[in-house]
Design a protein around this motif. Sequence first.
Motif, PDB file in Angstrom:
ATOM      1  N   LYS A   1      15.215  -7.740 -38.645  1.00 46.98           N
ATOM      2  CA  LYS A   1      15.211  -8.627 -39.803  1.00 46.98           C
ATOM      3  C   LYS A   1      16.636  -9.001 -40.205  1.00 46.98           C
ATOM      4  O   LYS A   1      16.873 -10.045 -40.780  1.00 46.98           O
ATOM      5  N   LEU A   2      17.591  -8.133 -39.861  1.00 43.08           N
ATOM      6  CA  LEU A   2      18.976  -8.386 -40.258  1.00 43.08           C
ATOM      7  C   LEU A   2      19.811  -8.874 -39.086  1.00 43.08           C
ATOM      8  O   LEU A   2      19.533  -8.583 -37.944  1.00 43.08           O
TER       9      LEU A   2
ATOM     10  N   ARG B   1      17.717 -12.848 -35.908  1.00 48.29           N
ATOM     11  CA  ARG B   1      16.244 -12.913 -35.902  1.00 48.29           C
ATOM     12  C   ARG B   1      15.830 -13.973 -34.910  1.00 48.29           C
ATOM     13  O   ARG B   1      16.381 -15.065 -34.927  1.00 48.29           O
TER      14      ARG B   1
ATOM     15  N   TYR C   1      31.823 -11.925 -38.683  1.00 52.01           N
ATOM     16  CA  TYR C   1      32.851 -12.743 -39.318  1.00 52.01           C
ATOM     17  C   TYR C   1      33.850 -11.888 -40.070  1.00 52.01           C
ATOM     18  O   TYR C   1      33.625 -10.704 -40.315  1.00 52.01           O
TER      19      TYR C   1
ATOM     20  N   LEU D   1       7.000 -13.779 -53.919  1.00 52.28           N
ATOM     21  CA  LEU D   1       6.987 -14.914 -52.972  1.00 52.28           C
ATOM     22  C   LEU D   1       6.851 -16.257 -53.675  1.00 52.28           C
ATOM     23  O   LEU D   1       7.449 -17.242 -53.270  1.00 52.28           O
TER      24      LEU D   1
ATOM     25  N   ILE E   1      15.414 -16.608 -46.372  1.00 52.57           N
ATOM     26  CA  ILE E   1      14.294 -15.917 -47.017  1.00 52.57           C
ATOM     27  C   ILE E   1      14.790 -14.557 -47.517  1.00 52.57           C
ATOM     28  O   ILE E   1      15.825 -14.069 -47.066  1.00 52.57           O
ATOM     29  N   PRO E   2      14.057 -13.937 -48.448  1.00 50.02           N
ATOM     30  CA  PRO E   2      14.479 -12.602 -48.903  1.00 50.02           C
ATOM     31  C   PRO E   2      14.430 -11.599 -47.751  1.00 50.02           C
ATOM     32  O   PRO E   2      13.642 -11.779 -46.817  1.00 50.02           O
ATOM     33  N   ILE E   3      15.229 -10.550 -47.836  1.00 54.32           N
ATOM     34  CA  ILE E   3      15.171  -9.487 -46.825  1.00 54.32           C
ATOM     35  C   ILE E   3      13.844  -8.740 -46.941  1.00 54.32           C
ATOM     36  O   ILE E   3      13.229  -8.395 -45.958  1.00 54.32           O
ATOM     37  N   GLY E   4      13.404  -8.502 -48.161  1.00 54.95           N
ATOM     38  CA  GLY E   4      12.126  -7.810 -48.367  1.00 54.95           C
ATOM     39  C   GLY E   4      12.280  -6.701 -49.394  1.00 54.95           C
ATOM     40  O   GLY E   4      12.268  -6.953 -50.592  1.00 54.95           O
TER      41      GLY E   4
ATOM     42  N   GLU F   1      23.965 -12.705 -49.005  1.00 52.88           N
ATOM     43  CA  GLU F   1      23.867 -11.557 -48.100  1.00 52.88           C
ATOM     44  C   GLU F   1      22.595 -10.746 -48.366  1.00 52.88           C
ATOM     45  O   GLU F   1      22.271  -9.831 -47.604  1.00 52.88           O
TER      46      GLU F   1
ATOM     47  N   THR G   1      17.774 -13.049 -45.402  1.00 56.71           N
ATOM     48  CA  THR G   1      17.812 -13.201 -43.961  1.00 56.71           C
ATOM     49  C   THR G   1      17.217 -14.587 -43.698  1.00 56.71           C
ATOM     50  O   THR G   1      17.255 -15.445 -44.592  1.00 56.71           O
ATOM     51  N   TYR G   2      16.682 -14.842 -42.523  1.00 51.36           N
ATOM     52  CA  TYR G   2      16.170 -16.187 -42.276  1.00 51.36           C
ATOM     53  C   TYR G   2      14.951 -16.156 -41.367  1.00 51.36           C
ATOM     54  O   TYR G   2      14.650 -15.146 -40.734  1.00 51.36           O
TER      55      TYR G   2
END
Lengths: 418, 418
Positions: free
Chosen positions: A391-392, A395, A406, B16, B109-112, B402, B405-406
């Motif tokens: 997830k980090l 992906r 970076y 969500l 999107i959120p990491i969770g 940070e 995530t995506y």
Amino acid sequence: MVKRLELAKSSQKTLLNLTPNLKEKVLLDMLEEVKNAKFEILEANKLDVMAAKSANLNSALIERLTLDDKKIDAILASLLDTARLKDPVGVVLDGWVNYAGLKFQKVAIPIGVVCVIYESRPNVTAEVASLCFKSSNVCILKGGKEAKHSNLAIVSALHKALVKNGIDKNVITFLDDFKREDLINLIKMDKFIDVIVPRGGSELVKFISQNSSIPVIKHDKGMCHIYIDESANLANALKICINAKCQKPSACNAVETLLIHKNIANEFLLNLANEFENLGVEIYGCEKTVAFLSKQIPNLSIKKANDESYDTEYLDMKINVKIVHNLDEALDHIERFSSSHSEAIISENFTNIERFLNEVDSACLYANASTRFSDGYEFGFGAEVGISTNKLHARGPMGLSELTTYKYKIIGQGQVRK
Amino acid sequence: MVKRLELAKSSQKTLLNLTPNLKEKVLLDMLEEVKNAKFEILEANKLDVMAAKSANLNSALIERLTLDDKKIDAILASLLDTARLKDPVGVVLDGWVNYAGLKFQKVAIPIGVVCVIYESRPNVTAEVASLCFKSSNVCILKGGKEAKHSNLAIVSALHKALVKNGIDKNVITFLDDFKREDLINLIKMDKFIDVIVPRGGSELVKFISQNSSIPVIKHDKGMCHIYIDESANLANALKICINAKCQKPSACNAVETLLIHKNIANEFLLNLANEFENLGVEIYGCEKTVAFLSKQIPNLSIKKANDESYDTEYLDMKINVKIVHNLDEALDHIERFSSSHSEAIISENFTNIERFLNEVDSACLYANASTRFSDGYEFGFGAEVGISTNKLHARGPMGLSELTTYKYKIIGQGQVRK
């Protein structure tokens, strides 16, 4: 092993000052050296294949292991492709001036030392090594034991290109005399390795994720789903389901479970089952699917699906088929069984597509397309290290830019904090 | 604890579908509730401070623990600031069309579920919880035992704002009855937690990194260096060194070691030592530094530095000073002792600055500015979760983006892979 890792780590500095031009030249030299070594590579591969056959390894593995002219050509094409990709190092990702007049630049840099643990396919060796080199990373390769001779022959060709250009060959370090018990030590070597990328069986990936002190970018299984909505264009749906299952069943982006809306299930299932029968795909159906299809196609060989089948990545001409009441039931099923790799919805309903793309927590979400597009080349990234199920950091398809991290460069004129 | 984590995980869905507007409103309500609970929070804090004093905890810790009107105002300001930041969720990070006409969108999107493990400062509770909420992440907070009453009072105020808006309060989960032995279980809960952010002592961070099966974003120590080049503007250098050491010595971005080019060492050291003496900074000098300063300032209290001092994050009015022959020696020292957090070069030489910014492998690299700018607010990110010393996913100040995530959303019209 520690000595090899030390040498790999200290070779990192060599890569710092290579120009993009030189890196491109070295990659083209690698291409030439692999071309020149084609005979040796194929001979070495024969040894591996013979050993695999006499050890009775399964045919899918032997197929992945076997190199031929076509696969060597694919390696050459991938080296050419990587040589010509834009250099990912030094890209300015962001930049701004803060309230005090400090000028910030967020700049892409190599991760450092990347360790990739993979299985039988020897072409991975050239692909991963070239991607790491292009992104100025040292790579530590731990290939499958069964591909040892092939991998050594490929690495030897790559090393020739490095040496020819005066580059420390430890930037591509292949761990050859690796024993099973070395793994637990390797994944604790955070002093030398910045990231571990395990590609391969779920058990291996799980073991590494749970025991590594080094950050892990998992390339876990692809338990992929396609939901065929009530509003789907059924001709498209059929074409996509067949492609996603049959075009390359051994791929992680192949579909394993179809979820079909009840209102179109009868019509769709009949066409699907006929096509699958012709193609040799075995269906594991839910109760309703089995009942309906057994009645409609009396001689159809069909099995009953259960939670275990819904959790199985077949990588084979087998597929789960489940009839669902609605989108919500499909979303629940996916949440429960997906490995967060790739899923698709086939639908003409705008709201359902929006919900699917927003609510499913997977790396790659498709509307009206095959899950088989989850791949670096198909995405347009060029060659890939693999498909991350992390997830980090990375992906989905992990290409050159995912091999960078970076730093911030901040320019002042004497500023201090108030 | 498992029950709490289950509830936290399942509260993720609530987040969500919150609009940016509603999230902003909830954050402003949190601000109001903290304001209303100010008296209770300060009373609770008194209990913690009293307990800390009677347990003879050190004064730096007690200072960090103690809340007052000013610190509450800072919490309120940070809540306001976070409320007004741009929502990081749904930002389209990239987009393109591939060869087959598939439309790709890379979307934030959120990491969770984010678990933050931190120590005595109770204001972290409000800052981290609000940043996680703004980025639609569930947060699991494990604060220091010594700040328990303060943290509970703050969390209770934040929960009031959630409940008022009909939001599951488990999205901010504070682990209160946490025992030392629970830690090893917590960091294995990859089923419920997507990332662990340990802020605090090096030993804790190391333990978590080495034993967690959950990805870790380390907030390790700041062993920061400033190199004063031969070509430096010495007035700027002096101002920057004093700021970087003295403006807040307990901060991770405070400097711990100065590396001074030999050709300007005498002139610079004399001014520096006088200033440091006035300010009460104790110098740990290399052999040459001690020899020179002892001769020039006979009554100066100065200690001898050794490898242990060069490896010590003082977080105090103490500093290492070492004379180096050239930039290369400075780079070697930094490579050996830096924690890859923040380093600065003070120089007017273009090539030396370029080399320093390119070759030092730290998150934040400054030319002619104080290392104290390594901070989310100073960078312009707004509030921060902390300063990551990770190499992957988040490096340096970890702000709202940070915490995302995506995923890839891919739109087709029936495409299949050839």
